[in-house]
Design a protein around this motif. Structure first.
Motif, short mmCIF file in Angstrom:
data_model
loop_
_atom_site.label_atom_id
_atom_site.label_comp_id
_atom_site.label_asym_id
_atom_site.label_seq_id
_atom_site.Cartn_x
_atom_site.Cartn_y
_atom_site.Cartn_z
N MET A 1 0.84 -1.21 0.00
CA MET A 1 0.00 0.00 0.00
C MET A 1 0.87 1.25 0.00
O MET A 1 1.96 1.25 0.55
CB MET A 1 -0.91 0.03 1.24
N LYS A 2 0.34 2.30 -0.60
CA LYS A 2 0.97 3.61 -0.56
C LYS A 2 0.11 4.50 0.33
O LYS A 2 -1.06 4.74 0.04
CB LYS A 2 1.09 4.20 -1.97
N ILE A 3 0.71 4.98 1.42
CA ILE A 3 -0.02 5.74 2.44
C ILE A 3 0.59 7.11 2.62
O ILE A 3 1.81 7.23 2.82
CB ILE A 3 -0.01 5.00 3.80
N ALA A 4 -0.23 8.16 2.55
CA ALA A 4 0.21 9.51 2.89
C ALA A 4 -0.35 9.87 4.26
O ALA A 4 -1.44 9.45 4.62
CB ALA A 4 -0.27 10.52 1.84
N LEU A 5 0.43 10.64 5.02
CA LEU A 5 0.03 11.01 6.38
C LEU A 5 0.05 12.51 6.56
O LEU A 5 0.99 13.19 6.14
CB LEU A 5 1.00 10.39 7.41
N ASN A 6 -1.00 13.02 7.21
CA ASN A 6 -1.03 14.42 7.63
C ASN A 6 -1.54 14.47 9.05
O ASN A 6 -2.40 13.67 9.45
CB ASN A 6 -1.95 15.25 6.73
N GLY A 7 -1.00 15.37 9.86
CA GLY A 7 -1.45 15.46 11.24
C GLY A 7 -1.17 16.82 11.84
O GLY A 7 -0.62 17.71 11.18
N ARG A 8 -1.55 16.96 13.08
CA ARG A 8 -1.36 18.19 13.84
C ARG A 8 -0.34 17.95 14.94
O ARG A 8 0.04 16.80 15.22
CB ARG A 8 -2.70 18.64 14.42
N PRO A 9 0.11 18.99 15.65
CA PRO A 9 1.07 18.81 16.74
C PRO A 9 0.67 17.73 17.73
O PRO A 9 -0.51 17.57 18.06
CB PRO A 9 1.09 20.19 17.41
N LEU A 10 1.68 16.98 18.20
CA LEU A 10 1.43 15.84 19.07
C LEU A 10 1.22 16.27 20.52
O LEU A 10 1.56 17.38 20.92
CB LEU A 10 2.61 14.87 19.02
N THR A 11 0.67 15.35 21.30
CA THR A 11 0.58 15.48 22.74
C THR A 11 1.12 14.19 23.35
O THR A 11 1.34 13.20 22.64
CB THR A 11 -0.87 15.69 23.21
N ASP A 12 1.32 14.19 24.65
CA ASP A 12 1.78 12.96 25.31
C ASP A 12 0.78 11.83 25.10
O ASP A 12 1.16 10.66 25.02
CB ASP A 12 1.96 13.22 26.81
N GLN A 13 -0.51 12.18 24.99
CA GLN A 13 -1.55 11.16 24.84
C GLN A 13 -1.57 10.57 23.42
O GLN A 13 -1.94 9.41 23.23
CB GLN A 13 -2.93 11.75 25.18
N THR A 14 -1.19 11.38 22.43
CA THR A 14 -1.30 10.91 21.04
C THR A 14 0.00 10.34 20.48
O THR A 14 -0.01 9.65 19.47
CB THR A 14 -1.75 12.05 20.12
N LYS A 15 1.12 10.60 21.17
CA LYS A 15 2.42 10.13 20.67
C LYS A 15 2.43 8.62 20.47
O LYS A 15 2.88 8.11 19.44
CB LYS A 15 3.53 10.56 21.61
N ALA A 16 1.93 7.87 21.46
CA ALA A 16 1.94 6.41 21.38
C ALA A 16 1.09 5.91 20.22
O ALA A 16 1.45 4.95 19.53
CB ALA A 16 1.45 5.81 22.70
N ALA A 17 -0.05 6.57 19.99
CA ALA A 17 -0.94 6.16 18.90
C ALA A 17 -0.27 6.35 17.54
O ALA A 17 -0.38 5.49 16.66
CB ALA A 17 -2.24 6.94 18.96
N ILE A 18 0.45 7.47 17.36
CA ILE A 18 1.12 7.72 16.09
C ILE A 18 2.24 6.72 15.88
O ILE A 18 2.43 6.20 14.78
CB ILE A 18 1.65 9.17 16.05
N GLN A 19 3.00 6.45 16.96
CA GLN A 19 4.08 5.49 16.84
C GLN A 19 3.54 4.10 16.48
O GLN A 19 4.14 3.37 15.68
CB GLN A 19 4.86 5.41 18.15
N ALA A 20 2.39 3.75 17.05
CA ALA A 20 1.78 2.45 16.74
C ALA A 20 1.36 2.38 15.28
O ALA A 20 1.55 1.34 14.61
CB ALA A 20 0.58 2.22 17.65
N LEU A 21 0.79 3.46 14.76
CA LEU A 21 0.39 3.49 13.35
C LEU A 21 1.60 3.33 12.44
O LEU A 21 1.59 2.52 11.50
CB LEU A 21 -0.33 4.80 13.03
#
Length: 291
Positions: free
Chosen positions: A1-21
C-alpha cells in the motif's frame, strides 16, 4: 500500500498512537509519504517513522491508496485541501476531541488497516463548497468541506449581509454574520446557530444567519446547484471571512459567490461507521432512560 500522512502537533496522549500506526505501516511494508510540517513535528518528538518522502503541497503528494488524517475534525478539513481535485480516499483517525468526521479510534488502527488491505470499506462522497471572488482571497485553495462564513470583526455593531440566490435577491441579513454550509458542515457551526442536521447526500446547502436582529429570519435549505452571492455592509468597513479552518479579515467591498465545487471529497468508511451511528454517538442521541 501507498499511504500519505497528515497530522497536527502531538501530545503525550497521542504520541503512542502515532508510533503504533507507523509501526503497523512498517510491518506491512507500506510505502509512506508524510506532510513536511508533520514530519518535522514527529522528529522533534522523537517519533521514528519509515517514510520514503515528504510532500509540501498537492503537486508533490504521491498517488496514495489512502491519505491518513491524524488528529481531529480540523485536521481532516486541512487534509481535504491537501488532496483537492485528486480525490484520494481520506481515512480520519481521531486523536482529537469530538471526532465527528475523523471517526476511527487509535486502538482500531490495526483492524482498519486489515480492512483496507482486504477491500472491506466504502467511500463516502462529500460535496465541497467553491468560493469565488475577484481578489483570490484564499490563494487558490478556494474550496471547503464544511462551510463558508462571514462575520463581523468588532463587538459593537452588526453587519448587513446582502444575499442573492441564482441572481434573485433573497434577503439582507442584519446579524453578526452568515453561515453557508454543506450537508457535512450542518453538524458544525451551522448547527450551533440553529440550522438543521442534513444528511450528507441530500444535494443541499444551508444558509443560516448568526444572531439575526430579526428573530423571524430563519435558516433556509437550498439546492446545491444554486449560486449564492453575498455582499457585506459594515460600519468598520471590513469583515471576517472563513472557509473551513482558513480565515482572513477583508474589506467589505468584496463580493463573494458560493457554488458547488466541481469535485468532491472521498471519506473512507469502515464496518459500522455510518452517518446515523455518528449522530447517535457524537451528539448523544438516545441517552434517555426511556430508551
Amino acid at each position: 500500500m501507498k499511504i500519505a500522512l497528515n497530522g497536527r502537533p502531538l501530545t503525550d496522549q497521542t504520541k503512542a498512537a502515532i508510533q503504533a500506526l507507523l509501526g503497523e505501516l512498517a510491518r506491512r511494508g507500506a510505502e509512506v509519504q508524510i506532510n513536511d510540517a508533520y514530519g518535522q513535528t514527529l522528529q522533534e518528538w522523537g517519533v521514528m517513522h519509515p517514510f520514503t518522502s515528504l510532500y509540501t503541497s498537492r503537486a508533490d503528494l504521491f498517488d496514495a491508496d489512502f491519505v491518513f488524517s491524524i488528529g481531529g475534525d480540523g485536521t481532516l478539513l486541512e487534509t481535504v485541501t491537501h488532496v483537492g481535485e485528486r480525490r484520494l480516499p481520506i481515512v480520519g483517525v481521531n486523536t482529537g476531541r469530538l471526532g465527528f468526521l475523523a471517526t476511527i479510534k487509535p486502538e482500531e488502527i490495526a483492524q482498519t488497516l486489515d480492512w483496507l488491505e482486504n477491500g472491506n470499506y466504502s467511500l463516502d462522497e462529500r460535496v465541497l463548497l467553491h468560493v469565488e471572488n475577484d481578489r483570490d482571497v484564499f490563494e487558490g485553495t478556494n474550496f471547503g468541506l464544511n462551510d463558508f462564513v462571514v462575520t463581523k470583526t468588532d463587538r459593537s455593531s452588526m453587519i448587513v449581509v446582502h444575499t442573492w440566490l441564482d441572481g434573485e435577491f433573497l434577503n439582507s441579513y442584519w446579524a453578526d454574520g452568515l453561515v453557508i454550509s454543506t450537508p457535512t458542515g450542518s453538524t458544525g457551526y451551522c448547527l450551533s446557530v440553529g440550522g438543521p442536521v442534513v444528511l450528507p447526500r441530500t444535494n443541499n446547502f444551508i444558509i443560516a444567519p448568526i444572531s439575526p436582529h430579526n428573530l423571524n429570519v430563519r435558516p433556509i435549505v437550498v439546492n446545491d446547484s444554486s449560486r449564492i452571492e453575498v455582499r457585506v455592509e459594515s460600519r468598520s468597513k471590513n469583515c471576517l471571512i472563513s472557509l473551513d479552518s482558513r480565515s482572513k479579515v477583508v474589506d467589505d467591498s468584496i463580493r463573494f459567490t458560493v457554488r458547488k465545487e466541481k469535485f468532491g471529497a472521498q471519506l473512507v468508511k469502515v464496518k459500522g461507521d455510518t452517518f446515523l451511528e455518528t449522530l447517535r454517538s457524537k451528539l448523544n442521541w438516545g441517552l434517555d432512560i426511556r430508551n
